[in-house]
Design an enzyme around this catalytic site. Structure first.
Site, PDB file in Angstrom:
ATOM      1  N   GLY A  76       0.827  -1.204   0.000  1.00 48.22           N
ATOM      2  CA  GLY A  76       0.000   0.000   0.000  1.00 48.22           C
ATOM      3  C   GLY A  76       0.855   1.245   0.000  1.00 48.22           C
ATOM      4  O   GLY A  76       2.020   1.221  -0.429  1.00 48.22           O
ATOM      5  N   SER A  77       0.292   2.321   0.519  1.00 47.66           N
ATOM      6  CA  SER A  77       0.967   3.619   0.426  1.00 47.66           C
ATOM      7  C   SER A  77       2.068   3.749   1.474  1.00 47.66           C
ATOM      8  O   SER A  77       2.050   3.088   2.515  1.00 47.66           O
ATOM      9  CB  SER A  77      -0.062   4.728   0.620  1.00 47.66           C
ATOM     10  OG  SER A  77      -0.637   4.600   1.896  1.00 47.66           O
ATOM     11  N   ALA A  78       2.995   4.658   1.192  1.00 46.69           N
ATOM     12  CA  ALA A  78       4.114   4.880   2.110  1.00 46.69           C
ATOM     13  C   ALA A  78       3.602   5.405   3.455  1.00 46.69           C
ATOM     14  O   ALA A  78       4.108   5.020   4.508  1.00 46.69           O
ATOM     15  CB  ALA A  78       5.108   5.860   1.493  1.00 46.69           C
ATOM     16  N   GLY A 128       2.313   2.601   5.415  1.00 43.80           N
ATOM     17  CA  GLY A 128       3.462   1.761   5.768  1.00 43.80           C
ATOM     18  C   GLY A 128       4.232   2.351   6.945  1.00 43.80           C
ATOM     19  O   GLY A 128       4.642   1.623   7.857  1.00 43.80           O
ATOM     20  N   GLU A 155       5.561  -3.206   1.246  1.00 48.07           N
ATOM     21  CA  GLU A 155       5.734  -2.932  -0.188  1.00 48.07           C
ATOM     22  C   GLU A 155       4.993  -1.619  -0.437  1.00 48.07           C
ATOM     23  O   GLU A 155       3.766  -1.590  -0.427  1.00 48.07           O
ATOM     24  CB  GLU A 155       5.128  -4.047  -1.052  1.00 48.07           C
ATOM     25  CG  GLU A 155       5.393  -5.482  -0.579  1.00 48.07           C
ATOM     26  CD  GLU A 155       6.859  -5.839  -0.501  1.00 48.07           C
ATOM     27  OE1 GLU A 155       7.657  -5.245  -1.239  1.00 48.07           O
ATOM     28  OE2 GLU A 155       7.226  -6.699   0.320  1.00 48.07           O
ATOM     29  N   CYS A 205       2.204   1.049  -8.612  1.00 47.37           N
ATOM     30  CA  CYS A 205       3.290   1.548  -7.763  1.00 47.37           C
ATOM     31  C   CYS A 205       4.530   1.824  -8.606  1.00 47.37           C
ATOM     32  O   CYS A 205       5.337   2.681  -8.258  1.00 47.37           O
ATOM     33  CB  CYS A 205       3.599   0.532  -6.678  1.00 47.37           C
ATOM     34  SG  CYS A 205       3.908  -1.112  -7.309  1.00 47.37           S
TER      35      CYS A 205
HETATM   36  P1  NAD Z   1      -3.400   2.405   1.260  1.00 46.23           P
HETATM   37  O1  NAD Z   1      -2.120   2.527   1.997  1.00 46.23           O
HETATM   38  O2  NAD Z   1      -4.361   3.516   1.355  1.00 46.23           O
HETATM   39  O3  NAD Z   1      -4.202   1.100   1.746  1.00 46.23           O
HETATM   40  C1  NAD Z   1      -3.634  -0.195   1.697  1.00 46.23           C
HETATM   41  C2  NAD Z   1      -4.295  -1.072   2.752  1.00 46.23           C
HETATM   42  O4  NAD Z   1      -3.936  -0.640   4.059  1.00 46.23           O
HETATM   43  C3  NAD Z   1      -5.809  -1.031   2.707  1.00 46.23           C
HETATM   44  O5  NAD Z   1      -6.272  -2.322   3.015  1.00 46.23           O
HETATM   45  C4  NAD Z   1      -6.163  -0.031   3.808  1.00 46.23           C
HETATM   46  O6  NAD Z   1      -7.436  -0.244   4.359  1.00 46.23           O
HETATM   47  C5  NAD Z   1      -5.088  -0.286   4.830  1.00 46.23           C
HETATM   48  N1  NAD Z   1      -4.671   0.869   5.629  1.00 46.23           N
HETATM   49  C6  NAD Z   1      -4.586   2.174   5.261  1.00 46.23           C
HETATM   50  N2  NAD Z   1      -4.074   2.912   6.264  1.00 46.23           N
HETATM   51  C7  NAD Z   1      -3.798   2.046   7.276  1.00 46.23           C
HETATM   52  C8  NAD Z   1      -3.231   2.204   8.581  1.00 46.23           C
HETATM   53  N3  NAD Z   1      -2.839   3.371   9.056  1.00 46.23           N
HETATM   54  N4  NAD Z   1      -3.089   1.096   9.345  1.00 46.23           N
HETATM   55  C9  NAD Z   1      -3.466  -0.120   8.891  1.00 46.23           C
HETATM   56  N5  NAD Z   1      -4.013  -0.311   7.663  1.00 46.23           N
HETATM   57  C10 NAD Z   1      -4.176   0.755   6.873  1.00 46.23           C
HETATM   58  O7  NAD Z   1      -3.007   2.079  -0.255  1.00 46.23           O
HETATM   59  P2  NAD Z   1      -3.973   2.052  -1.530  1.00 46.23           P
HETATM   60  O8  NAD Z   1      -4.391   3.460  -1.797  1.00 46.23           O
HETATM   61  O9  NAD Z   1      -4.989   1.003  -1.400  1.00 46.23           O
HETATM   62  O10 NAD Z   1      -2.972   1.563  -2.661  1.00 46.23           O
HETATM   63  C11 NAD Z   1      -2.186   2.409  -3.430  1.00 46.23           C
HETATM   64  C12 NAD Z   1      -0.799   2.527  -2.834  1.00 46.23           C
HETATM   65  O11 NAD Z   1      -0.195   1.259  -2.789  1.00 46.23           O
HETATM   66  C13 NAD Z   1       0.130   3.387  -3.680  1.00 46.23           C
HETATM   67  O12 NAD Z   1       0.915   4.173  -2.830  1.00 46.23           O
HETATM   68  C14 NAD Z   1       0.979   2.370  -4.412  1.00 46.23           C
HETATM   69  O13 NAD Z   1       2.219   2.864  -4.830  1.00 46.23           O
HETATM   70  C15 NAD Z   1       1.111   1.309  -3.370  1.00 46.23           C
HETATM   71  N6  NAD Z   1       1.426   0.019  -3.979  1.00 46.23           N
HETATM   72  C16 NAD Z   1       2.646  -0.553  -3.745  1.00 46.23           C
HETATM   73  C17 NAD Z   1       2.973  -1.744  -4.367  1.00 46.23           C
HETATM   74  C18 NAD Z   1       4.288  -2.441  -4.140  1.00 46.23           C
HETATM   75  O14 NAD Z   1       4.357  -3.641  -4.379  1.00 46.23           O
HETATM   76  N7  NAD Z   1       5.336  -1.764  -3.720  1.00 46.23           N
HETATM   77  C19 NAD Z   1       2.060  -2.347  -5.221  1.00 46.23           C
HETATM   78  C20 NAD Z   1       0.823  -1.740  -5.418  1.00 46.23           C
HETATM   79  C21 NAD Z   1       0.513  -0.568  -4.776  1.00 46.23           C
END
Ligand code: NAD
Length: 474
Positions: free
Chosen positions: A204-206, A209, A227, A261
């Site tokens: 997910g997002s930085a 993370g 990731e 990503c």
């Molecule tokens: P996001 O971080 O908003 O959400 C990802 C997941 O985490 C979701 O299930 C969400 O409900 C949960 N979440 C969000 N905030 C949280 C927190 N504080 N604590 C616990 N869980 C939480 O990401 P998104 O908008 O769904 O996806 C897009 C992002 O993912 C982009 O930044 C993209 O670059 C990244 N991404 C990375 C990869 C990789 O392999 N490096 C691949 C695909 C997407």
């Protein structure tokens, strides 16, 4: 709070349900873990091969659901389903290669054995952009290694998440071994905070993370694989075929409406006529891109972004670049205010001072013109992230230099920044991850090594540091 998922392309409801209870899901997974871990790995591998067949049998249904819930074109959703299927064989090879049993002879007929054990219960949090392939990329290797999993899909793609879990179960993965937790960030945080999980695998997002890394700060004993996103550079230098370079740039920046990503965010080109020629070739291609409903015929190049909030955010980010002095080459247009369809935007930000080093997660490509290759490399590295980077053009010597000096976990030559192979490790440096690459190396974070010195007969003697028994006074 009731959760509703809508199709981005129409606004119609596609799924609704109630958020789950993280603690209860972890209890269920914990109870199922020992029996699953005790099975021979060949049985778990067979179950996962059945899962691949189950997905194949329901390929069209699954692809259509992915297309409708994410807004990505059907052709692309089909490639995602193929990646879900392909993950099984790749994970089995990776498990055997990365975490095999090894034994070697030691002194006095003893042996040293290295074997791997599963961690226990692993939480998996998935993003919305590849709602099946990316969580599956954690879940399949985790199950194969003998872990039980609690999976929380993105709140934007619960329907795909629920179908993925249904497919594991249909293939014979026991109900307790793969649990579905519906919900958003609150449920994600609650799951991450469960004392009885042994680790968390996150894509997910930085920002999220970093929040999870803080939440895990006093739990160094738990595995945390992050990731995260990127602000990826694509450098076009000494390119001979401008049309090919333009096609690679368009694919890098706008596939999946820029919601990858690994999408290129910054296009770094030489000042002057060469840069102009490339920008012209890219604009010609942008003007031909079909942007439409995911199931439309002819199939579009890209669909909408995930929702109106994401489209609003991208519009605001684009407006900030324009306010800061960015020169619009192709604007970011929104067809209808109530739907998140955005056009492919191209903006020259060379003159923008203090450009924010943020991931613009959508169809926006920023052009930066530089005087020489040193400046191109400096600009490529001008980011806290380090996921993907690509050089288009140049000689093998120039690419060697690019490879050596650019900081990223994926470095390509004459290829787009995106579309990384599952048969290789995948991960980034800097803010893009925490050095736990996924894909082929996912096996590494799904099991831990146990080293054993073993002998069939106990032989014990102490040769040094003992007093002569005859000198001991009673
Ligand atoms: P996001 O971080 O908003 O959400 C990802 C997941 O985490 C979701 O299930 C969400 O409900 C949960 N979440 C969000 N905030 C949280 C927190 N504080 N604590 C616990 N869980 C939480 O990401 P998104 O908008 O769904 O996806 C897009 C992002 O993912 C982009 O930044 C993209 O670059 C990244 N991404 C990375 C990869 C990789 O392999 N490096 C691949 C695909 C997407």
């Amino acid at each position: 709070m009731h959760l509703i998922s809508t199709e981005p392309a129409t606004g119609a409801m596609i799924w609704s349900g109630e958020p789950g209870d993280a603690a209860a899901e972890v209890v269920a997974a914990r109870a199922a873990f020992p029996a699953w871990a005790a099975l021979p790995v060949t049985v778990r591998a067979e179950t996962l091969r059945r899962f691949a067949n189950t997905v194949r049998a329901r390929e069209s249904e699954f692809a259509e659901l992915i297309a409708r819930e994410t807004g990505k074109p059907l052709w692309e959703a089909k490639t995602e389903v193929a990646a879900v299927v392909g993950k099984v064989d790749i994970s089995i090879s990776a498990y055997m290669e990365r975490t095999p049993q090894r034994k070697h002879e030691a002194a006095m007929g003893a042996k040293v054995a290295v074997r791997h054990k599963p961690h226990g219960v692993l939480a998996v949090l998935g993003p919305y952009n590849f709602p099946a392939h990316l969580p599956n990329g954690h879940i399949v290797p985790a199950l194969l290694a003998g872990n039980a999993v609690v999976f929380k899909p993105s709140e934007k793609t619960p329907a795909v998440g629920a179908m993925l879990v249904e497919l594991y179960r249909e293939a014979g993965v026991p109900e307790g071994v793969v649990r579905l937790l519906i919900g958003g960030p609150d449920e994600g945080r609650a799951l991450a905070g469960q004392p009885d999980i042994d680790g968390l695998l996150f894509t997910g997002s930085a920002g999220a993370g970093q929040a999870l890394h803080r939440q895990f700060a006093d739990m160094p004993h738990k595995i945390l694989a992050l990731e995260l996103g990127g602000n990826n550079p694509l450098v076009v230098w000494e390119a001979k075929d401008m049309e090919a370079a333009a096609a690679i740039a368009v694919q890098s920046a706008y596939l999946s409406a820029g919601q990858r990503c690994t999408a290129a965010r910054r296009l770094i080109v030489p000042e002057g006529a060469k840069g102009d020629a490339l920008v012209d070739a890219i604009t010609r291609l942008i003007d031909r891109l079909i942007i439409d409903h995911p199931l439309a015929e002819p199939q579009p190049f890209m669909g909408s972004v995930i929702d109106n909030a994401a489209a609003d955010r991208l519009e605001a980010q684009f407006a900030r670049l324009v306010d800061g002095g960015g020169k619009v080459i192709r604007p970011l247009l929104r067809w209808r205010e109530d739907l998140p369809f955005l056009s492919a935007a191209l903006i020259d930000v060379t003159e923008v001072q203090d450009r924010a080093d943020e991931e613009l997660f959508g169809p926006v490509l920023q052009v930066i013109r530089v005087a020489d290759f040193d400046a191109a490399i400096a600009e490529a590295n001008n980011t806290r992230f380090g996921l993907a980077a690509s050089l288009v053009g140049g000689s093998p010597k120039l690419y060697d230099r690019f490879w050596a000096e650019v900081r990223a976990g994926v470095i390509n030559w004459n290829k787009p920044t995106n579309g990384a192979p599952s048969s290789a490790p995948f991960g980034g440096v800097g803010l893009s991850g925490n050095h736990r690459p996924s894909a082929y190396y996912a096996a590494d974070y799904c099991a831990y090594p146990v080293t054993s010195s073993e002998a069939e007969i106990a032989r014990g003697s102490i040769d040094q540091g003992l007093r002569d028994p005859n000198t001991i006074e009673n």
